[in-house]
Enzyme design. Structure first.
Site, PDB file in Angstrom:
ATOM      1  N   CYS A  51       0.815  -0.877   0.101  1.00 50.68           N
ATOM      2  CA  CYS A  51      -0.203   0.123   0.110  1.00 50.68           C
ATOM      3  C   CYS A  51       0.849   0.776  -0.154  1.00 50.68           C
ATOM      4  CB  CYS A  51      -1.261  -0.016   1.079  1.00 50.68           C
ATOM      5  SG  CYS A  51      -2.049   1.434   1.276  1.00 50.68           S
ATOM      6  N   CYS A  54       0.750   3.138   3.115  1.00 47.91           N
ATOM      7  CA  CYS A  54       1.325   2.547   4.653  1.00 47.91           C
ATOM      8  C   CYS A  54       1.834   1.558   4.396  1.00 47.91           C
ATOM      9  CB  CYS A  54       0.116   1.979   5.842  1.00 47.91           C
ATOM     10  SG  CYS A  54      -0.941   0.712   4.864  1.00 47.91           S
ATOM     11  N   CYS A 103      -5.317   0.944   6.612  1.00 44.71           N
ATOM     12  CA  CYS A 103      -5.311   1.944   6.924  1.00 44.71           C
ATOM     13  C   CYS A 103      -6.556   2.759   6.243  1.00 44.71           C
ATOM     14  CB  CYS A 103      -3.895   3.105   6.054  1.00 44.71           C
ATOM     15  SG  CYS A 103      -3.841   2.565   3.911  1.00 44.71           S
ATOM     16  N   CYS A 125      -8.556  -5.389  -9.582  1.00 42.91           N
ATOM     17  CA  CYS A 125      -9.032  -3.890 -10.685  1.00 42.91           C
ATOM     18  C   CYS A 125      -7.481  -2.522  -9.532  1.00 42.91           C
ATOM     19  CB  CYS A 125      -9.639  -3.793 -11.904  1.00 42.91           C
ATOM     20  SG  CYS A 125      -8.950  -2.744 -12.831  1.00 42.91           S
TER      21      CYS A 125
END
Length: 142
Positions: A51, A54, A103, A125
């Site tokens: 991510c 985070c 997060c 996606c």
């Protein structure tokens, strides 16, 4: 189903400091980058996708596949608890949004039953801008 709260909670101002405007628009406001423009759409580099907000591990390159949809596609998250799926009825259609479990940043959407030759028949996606690729053998601090 009640969605658990995020483990990492920042104020809106803190997110704006941490992310650039384009990242903020997608990750925190559920925007979408234009198709075929993302940095990881055609990437074949082996590694882990984290991510961008985070640093939590979300997907692995071993589950990435060519869907030709304009965004990176994965058939399964790295860990079943890495992402949260929630109903998204925006834009006059019913979809399933994918958010980071740590997060609660917006990642993209998941679609089923499209007939791709993958073990799950799912297509996560995901916006490239929601991810950061850590190549195999590297660490996220590199």
């Amino acid at each position: 189903m009640t969605i658990p709260g995020p483990k990492l909670e920042l104020t809106d101002d803190q997110w704006r400091e941490k992310l650039n405007p384009a990242e903020y628009q997608v990750l925190r406001r559920a925007g979408t980058e234009r198709p075929f423009t993302g940095e990881y759409t055609d990437t074949k580099t082996a590694g882990v996708y984290e991510c961008r907000a985070c640093g939590s591990e979300l997907f692995r390159s071993t589950e990435k596949f060519e869907s030709h949809c304009g965004w990176p596609s994965f058939y399964d998250p790295a860990d079943s608890d890495a992402v949260i799926l929630r109903r998204d009825d925006s834009l006059g259609m019913s979809r399933v949004e994918v958010i980071c479990a740590n997060c609660h940043s917006h990642l993209g959407h998941v679609f089923e039953g499209e007939g791709y030759p993958t073990p799950t028949d799912q297509r996560y996606c995901i916006n490239s801008i929601s991810l950061r690729l850590v190549p195999a053998g590297a660490t996220s601090a590199d």
